[in-house]
Scaffold this active site. Structure first.
Site, PDB file in Angstrom:
ATOM      1  N   LYS A  47     -24.558  32.539 -22.074  1.00  0.00           N
ATOM      2  CA  LYS A  47     -25.402  33.637 -22.605  1.00  0.00           C
ATOM      3  C   LYS A  47     -24.623  34.937 -22.712  1.00  0.00           C
ATOM      4  O   LYS A  47     -24.915  35.786 -23.543  1.00  0.00           O
ATOM      5  CB  LYS A  47     -26.645  33.837 -21.743  1.00  0.00           C
ATOM      6  CG  LYS A  47     -26.342  34.216 -20.298  1.00  0.00           C
ATOM      7  CD  LYS A  47     -27.193  33.447 -19.330  1.00  0.00           C
ATOM      8  CE  LYS A  47     -26.505  33.324 -18.004  1.00  0.00           C
ATOM      9  NZ  LYS A  47     -26.852  32.146 -17.259  1.00  0.00           N
TER      10      LYS A  47
ATOM     11  N   ASP B 113     -29.436  39.255 -16.385  1.00  0.00           N
ATOM     12  CA  ASP B 113     -29.402  37.867 -16.866  1.00  0.00           C
ATOM     13  C   ASP B 113     -30.565  37.632 -17.847  1.00  0.00           C
ATOM     14  O   ASP B 113     -30.385  37.027 -18.910  1.00  0.00           O
ATOM     15  CB  ASP B 113     -29.489  36.919 -15.655  1.00  0.00           C
ATOM     16  CG  ASP B 113     -29.520  35.470 -16.071  1.00  0.00           C
ATOM     17  OD1 ASP B 113     -28.439  34.912 -16.354  1.00  0.00           O
ATOM     18  OD2 ASP B 113     -30.627  34.882 -16.131  1.00  0.00           O
TER      19      ASP B 113
ATOM     20  N   GLU C  79     -27.296  32.590  -6.527  1.00  0.00           N
ATOM     21  CA  GLU C  79     -25.845  32.635  -6.324  1.00  0.00           C
ATOM     22  C   GLU C  79     -25.546  33.485  -5.081  1.00  0.00           C
ATOM     23  O   GLU C  79     -26.369  34.296  -4.667  1.00  0.00           O
ATOM     24  CB  GLU C  79     -25.193  33.350  -7.517  1.00  0.00           C
ATOM     25  CG  GLU C  79     -25.579  32.823  -8.866  1.00  0.00           C
ATOM     26  CD  GLU C  79     -24.642  31.728  -9.342  1.00  0.00           C
ATOM     27  OE1 GLU C  79     -23.513  31.678  -8.843  1.00  0.00           O
ATOM     28  OE2 GLU C  79     -25.062  30.928 -10.179  1.00  0.00           O
TER      29      GLU C  79
ATOM     30  N   VAL D 195     -30.224  29.703 -23.101  1.00  0.00           N
ATOM     31  CA  VAL D 195     -31.549  30.302 -22.864  1.00  0.00           C
ATOM     32  C   VAL D 195     -32.498  29.240 -22.322  1.00  0.00           C
ATOM     33  O   VAL D 195     -32.784  28.248 -22.992  1.00  0.00           O
ATOM     34  CB  VAL D 195     -32.152  30.884 -24.167  1.00  0.00           C
ATOM     35  CG1 VAL D 195     -33.524  31.488 -23.899  1.00  0.00           C
ATOM     36  CG2 VAL D 195     -31.220  31.926 -24.766  1.00  0.00           C
TER      37      VAL D 195
ATOM     38  N   LYS E 131     -30.477  36.750 -22.096  1.00  0.00           N
ATOM     39  CA  LYS E 131     -31.222  35.662 -22.755  1.00  0.00           C
ATOM     40  C   LYS E 131     -32.222  36.224 -23.766  1.00  0.00           C
ATOM     41  O   LYS E 131     -32.432  35.643 -24.841  1.00  0.00           O
ATOM     42  CB  LYS E 131     -31.935  34.817 -21.697  1.00  0.00           C
ATOM     43  CG  LYS E 131     -30.949  34.083 -20.792  1.00  0.00           C
ATOM     44  CD  LYS E 131     -31.638  33.533 -19.570  1.00  0.00           C
ATOM     45  CE  LYS E 131     -30.655  32.853 -18.646  1.00  0.00           C
ATOM     46  NZ  LYS E 131     -31.250  32.542 -17.334  1.00  0.00           N
TER      47      LYS E 131
ATOM     48  N   ILE F 235     -35.360  23.833 -21.913  1.00  0.00           N
ATOM     49  CA  ILE F 235     -36.446  24.085 -22.880  1.00  0.00           C
ATOM     50  C   ILE F 235     -35.838  24.273 -24.280  1.00  0.00           C
ATOM     51  O   ILE F 235     -35.035  25.184 -24.478  1.00  0.00           O
ATOM     52  CB  ILE F 235     -37.242  25.361 -22.493  1.00  0.00           C
ATOM     53  CG1 ILE F 235     -37.754  25.263 -21.055  1.00  0.00           C
ATOM     54  CG2 ILE F 235     -38.365  25.610 -23.483  1.00  0.00           C
ATOM     55  CD1 ILE F 235     -38.418  26.538 -20.537  1.00  0.00           C
TER      56      ILE F 235
ATOM     57  N   GLU G 261     -28.046  26.186 -27.225  1.00  0.00           N
ATOM     58  CA  GLU G 261     -29.382  25.978 -26.650  1.00  0.00           C
ATOM     59  C   GLU G 261     -29.388  26.170 -25.127  1.00  0.00           C
ATOM     60  O   GLU G 261     -30.332  26.713 -24.553  1.00  0.00           O
ATOM     61  CB  GLU G 261     -29.855  24.552 -26.991  1.00  0.00           C
ATOM     62  CG  GLU G 261     -31.261  24.236 -26.578  1.00  0.00           C
ATOM     63  CD  GLU G 261     -32.294  25.038 -27.358  1.00  0.00           C
ATOM     64  OE1 GLU G 261     -32.488  24.749 -28.540  1.00  0.00           O
ATOM     65  OE2 GLU G 261     -32.907  25.956 -26.773  1.00  0.00           O
TER      66      GLU G 261
ATOM     67  N   THR H  20     -20.580  22.810 -12.560  1.00  0.00           N
ATOM     68  CA  THR H  20     -21.965  22.323 -12.413  1.00  0.00           C
ATOM     69  C   THR H  20     -22.485  21.700 -13.711  1.00  0.00           C
ATOM     70  O   THR H  20     -22.973  20.556 -13.715  1.00  0.00           O
ATOM     71  CB  THR H  20     -22.871  23.507 -12.004  1.00  0.00           C
ATOM     72  OG1 THR H  20     -22.290  24.125 -10.860  1.00  0.00           O
ATOM     73  CG2 THR H  20     -24.275  23.062 -11.697  1.00  0.00           C
ATOM     74  N   VAL H  21     -22.378  22.427 -14.809  1.00  0.00           N
ATOM     75  CA  VAL H  21     -22.952  21.925 -16.068  1.00  0.00           C
ATOM     76  C   VAL H  21     -22.028  20.880 -16.701  1.00  0.00           C
ATOM     77  O   VAL H  21     -22.502  19.851 -17.220  1.00  0.00           O
ATOM     78  CB  VAL H  21     -23.220  23.091 -17.056  1.00  0.00           C
ATOM     79  CG1 VAL H  21     -23.888  22.571 -18.325  1.00  0.00           C
ATOM     80  CG2 VAL H  21     -24.092  24.154 -16.408  1.00  0.00           C
TER      81      VAL H  21
HETATM   82  N1  LIG Z   1     -25.387  26.359 -13.632  1.00  0.00           N
HETATM   83  C1  LIG Z   1     -26.506  26.542 -14.317  1.00  0.00           C
HETATM   84  O1  LIG Z   1     -27.607  26.245 -13.850  1.00  0.00           O
HETATM   85  C2  LIG Z   1     -26.457  27.138 -15.698  1.00  0.00           C
HETATM   86  C3  LIG Z   1     -27.658  27.285 -16.426  1.00  0.00           C
HETATM   87  C4  LIG Z   1     -27.614  27.797 -17.736  1.00  0.00           C
HETATM   88  C5  LIG Z   1     -26.401  28.178 -18.280  1.00  0.00           C
HETATM   89  N2  LIG Z   1     -25.257  28.046 -17.517  1.00  0.00           N
HETATM   90  C6  LIG Z   1     -24.004  28.477 -18.136  1.00  0.00           C
HETATM   91  O2  LIG Z   1     -23.108  27.376 -18.224  1.00  0.00           O
HETATM   92  C7  LIG Z   1     -21.780  27.839 -18.060  1.00  0.00           C
HETATM   93  C8  LIG Z   1     -21.102  27.059 -16.937  1.00  0.00           C
HETATM   94  O3  LIG Z   1     -21.789  27.290 -15.728  1.00  0.00           O
HETATM   95  P1  LIG Z   1     -21.488  26.407 -14.414  1.00  0.00           P
HETATM   96  O4  LIG Z   1     -22.610  26.693 -13.482  1.00  0.00           O
HETATM   97  O5  LIG Z   1     -21.217  25.008 -14.787  1.00  0.00           O
HETATM   98  O6  LIG Z   1     -20.160  27.114 -13.867  1.00  0.00           O
HETATM   99  P2  LIG Z   1     -19.174  26.566 -12.715  1.00  0.00           P
HETATM  100  O7  LIG Z   1     -19.846  25.538 -11.899  1.00  0.00           O
HETATM  101  O8  LIG Z   1     -18.657  27.775 -12.035  1.00  0.00           O
HETATM  102  O9  LIG Z   1     -17.997  25.866 -13.535  1.00  0.00           O
HETATM  103  C9  LIG Z   1     -17.047  26.595 -14.243  1.00  0.00           C
HETATM  104  C10 LIG Z   1     -15.940  25.670 -14.719  1.00  0.00           C
HETATM  105  O10 LIG Z   1     -15.012  26.448 -15.469  1.00  0.00           O
HETATM  106  C11 LIG Z   1     -13.703  26.286 -14.909  1.00  0.00           C
HETATM  107  N3  LIG Z   1     -13.048  27.600 -14.997  1.00  0.00           N
HETATM  108  C12 LIG Z   1     -13.481  28.777 -14.498  1.00  0.00           C
HETATM  109  N4  LIG Z   1     -12.615  29.767 -14.787  1.00  0.00           N
HETATM  110  C13 LIG Z   1     -11.621  29.198 -15.471  1.00  0.00           C
HETATM  111  C14 LIG Z   1     -10.410  29.682 -16.036  1.00  0.00           C
HETATM  112  N5  LIG Z   1     -10.070  30.973 -15.956  1.00  0.00           N
HETATM  113  N6  LIG Z   1      -9.613  28.810 -16.683  1.00  0.00           N
HETATM  114  C15 LIG Z   1      -9.950  27.518 -16.771  1.00  0.00           C
HETATM  115  N7  LIG Z   1     -11.068  26.982 -16.254  1.00  0.00           N
HETATM  116  C16 LIG Z   1     -11.892  27.820 -15.615  1.00  0.00           C
HETATM  117  C17 LIG Z   1     -13.901  25.866 -13.478  1.00  0.00           C
HETATM  118  O11 LIG Z   1     -12.764  25.125 -13.065  1.00  0.00           O
HETATM  119  P3  LIG Z   1     -12.664  24.444 -11.587  1.00  0.00           P
HETATM  120  O12 LIG Z   1     -13.739  23.401 -11.549  1.00  0.00           O
HETATM  121  O13 LIG Z   1     -11.328  23.870 -11.513  1.00  0.00           O
HETATM  122  O14 LIG Z   1     -12.934  25.564 -10.640  1.00  0.00           O
HETATM  123  C18 LIG Z   1     -15.150  25.012 -13.589  1.00  0.00           C
HETATM  124  O15 LIG Z   1     -14.822  23.694 -13.943  1.00  0.00           O
HETATM  125  C19 LIG Z   1     -21.869  29.351 -17.829  1.00  0.00           C
HETATM  126  O16 LIG Z   1     -21.752  30.028 -19.052  1.00  0.00           O
HETATM  127  C20 LIG Z   1     -23.283  29.523 -17.299  1.00  0.00           C
HETATM  128  O17 LIG Z   1     -23.841  30.807 -17.566  1.00  0.00           O
HETATM  129  C21 LIG Z   1     -25.261  27.533 -16.267  1.00  0.00           C
END
Ligand SMILES: NC(=O)c1ccc[n+]([C@@H]2O[C@H](COP(=O)([O-])OP(=O)(O)OC[C@H]3O[C@@H](n4cnc5c(N)ncnc54)[C@H](OP(=O)(O)O)[C@@H]3O)[C@@H](O)[C@H]2O)c1
Length: 434
Positions: free
Chosen positions: A114, A210, A199, A141, A214, A145, A138, A22-23
């Site tokens: 986080k 969570d 989720e 949290v 933060k 923002i 950044e 996603t990110v």
């Molecule tokens: N989503 C939000 O709104 C949000 C907000 C604030 C902070 N964050 C933080 O940003 C980070 C990423 O979040 P996200 O929502 O983008 O997560 P996500 O959509 O689940 O993406 C995770 C990525 O990591 C890869 N991955 C997962 N496990 C792996 C492993 N063991 N080895 C190699 N690659 C692996 C996945 O590969 P595949 O694509 O191949 O599955 C995917 O590309 C997290 O720390 C989250 O807490 C997210």
């Protein structure tokens, strides 16, 4: 970082991504859309060359031309061409290994994780300082923002009395729904999941963990204190009912899941609870998936930051901000470990600080319940501020207290819970005074 490219003033910075979900996809989209803007404003060209993922051939919702996808961490962190590693995997397993590995190899790190920063932040900051690398987070949290940068720079010298935040969008959507429509917790959660705000497994959000992650990061920036997660009192929202939100409203209060840190006579009191706060308080009107952080500084008085705390683009915006900063000045984000050491204060002992409380007890028809409850409060040295009692067969008493010592309040509640005519455990939520 080498100076290359057609424009002799443009610095090219090579990035390795860990995670492209996603990110990560949000970041690739922003980089593609804002390439010219970033070059013009910051004088840098940011080029992503490798990405670690689980599924190498999965389709990505972002431009990926020129990026090598790999399932081997070493392909990214051992690459001498990569200057900055951006960790967007999440969790504390591969992510931590990747961040530590990158720092040890002298690469700057940007992350939105986080979990690793709240649990291993000190270790990672030390490692970064030791290798003269930037470490920025950044996005960890309140996503879009820019609160951490503000605390590090514009507000660097400010002494804060209070930091209070709505730091989790999922729980804010649920509480907003319960308040506006009288929805039960389970129905409000189902709505949040259907609308894409929660989720499939929302345990970390609902339990308050969570928010705790933060808050630990915020407190470190604002007060120079690293609070161990296990030392933090954390109350989730699954215990909140629409009745409690309605009672709070009738008393003139809003109801929010807050992470707070306040300076008291006994030290810094840090906690996460569903809390009542005066309806006129700026945080009371923050609804739906929005996040906000309210700060009260001795010099500046009140200040509020408001915006989207999650989602692909809002989080990628924060990551990109860190990335541009480290790309344009590679010394800018190297941690200075003595930061705020002079303002660091000790943590208040558990259970000893005072808070105002809301509580509700329900009981079967009995004479003198009100007298019994007030007697218990009196014996536990809790003073009542306001009372609302109703019902005859199935009675309810709702009270607001004056500031009471936490452990006295808890002792009173456990005595009330032992009364044989109470029909369910008492509800107890603290209140935020200004
Ligand atoms: N989503 C939000 O709104 C949000 C907000 C604030 C902070 N964050 C933080 O940003 C980070 C990423 O979040 P996200 O929502 O983008 O997560 P996500 O959509 O689940 O993406 C995770 C990525 O990591 C890869 N991955 C997962 N496990 C792996 C492993 N063991 N080895 C190699 N690659 C692996 C996945 O590969 P595949 O694509 O191949 O599955 C995917 O590309 C997290 O720390 C989250 O807490 C997210």
């Amino acid at each position: 970082m080498p100076c290359t490219g057609g424009n002799r003033h443009l610095k090219t910075v090579t990035v390795g991504l860990l995670g492209c979900g996603t990110v990560g996809e949000g970041l690739l989209n922003l980089l593609a859309e804002e390439r010219d803007e970033i070059a013009a404003r910051a004088g840098v060209e940011i080029r992503v060359t490798k990405a670690l993922v689980r599924r190498k051939d999965a389709p990505r919702k972002a431009p990926t031309k020129g990026i090598e996808f790999t399932t081997r961490l070493e392909r990214v962190i051992d690459d001498p061409q990569i200057d900055v590693v951006v960790e967007l995997i999440g969790g504390t397993d591969v992510a931590l290994k990747g961040v530590e590995g990158a720092l040890r190899r002298g690469k700057h790190v940007v992350t939105a994780n986080k979990a690793i920063i709240s649990q291993y932040g000190d270790r990672l900051l030390k490692l970064a300082a030791q290798h003269r690398c930037g470490l920025a987070y950044e996005g960890a949290v309140a996503a879009s923002i820019p609160i951490l940068q503000s605390l590090d720079h514009g507000l660097a010298g400010e002494k804060f009395d209070l930091v209070a935040g709505i730091l989790n969008g999922t729980t804010n959507v649920i509480l907003t729904r319960m308040g506006s429509e009288g929805a039960e917790f389970a129905d409000a959660l189902a709505y949040a999941q259907e609308a894409g705000f929660a989720e499939a497994d929302p345990t970390l959000d609902i339990s308050g963990q969570d928010t705790a992650h933060k808050l630990v990061i915020l407190v470190h920036k604002a007060f120079g204190v690293r609070v161990p997660l296990r030392a933090l009192p954390v109350q989730g929202i699954d215990d909140v009912t629409p009745e409690d939100i309605e009672h709070a409203r009738q008393f003139g209060y809003g109801f929010k899941l807050l992470g707070i840190a306040r300076v008291t006579d006994l030290g810094l009191d840090v906690r996460v609870h569903p809390m009542l706060l005066p309806i006129a308080h700026p945080l009371a009107s923050v609804s739906e998936e929005f996040n906000a952080i309210y700060l009260h500084g001795r010099g500046i008085g009140p200040m509020i930051f408001y915006g989207r705390g999650a989602g692909s683009r809002p989080t990628a915006r924060a990551v990109l901000g860190d990335l541009v900063k480290v790309a344009s000045d590679d010394g800018a984000l190297v941690p200075r470990l003595s930061m705020r050491a002079e303002t660091a204060i000790k943590l208040a002992p558990a259970g000893r600080t005072t808070l105002m409380y809301y509580f509700r007890v329900t009981f079967t028809d009995q004479p003198h319940v009100l007298a019994t409850v007030t007697n218990i409060l009196d014996e536990c040295r809790v003073e009542v501020h306001r009372i609302h009692a109703m019902g005859r067969q199935q009675g309810t008493i709702v009270m607001l207290t004056h500031p009471a010592v936490e452990r006295n309040m808890q002792r009173a509640i456990s005595r009330m819970n032992r009364l044989r005519y109470m029909t369910e455990p008492a509800k107890l939520f603290p209140m935020l005074e200004y």
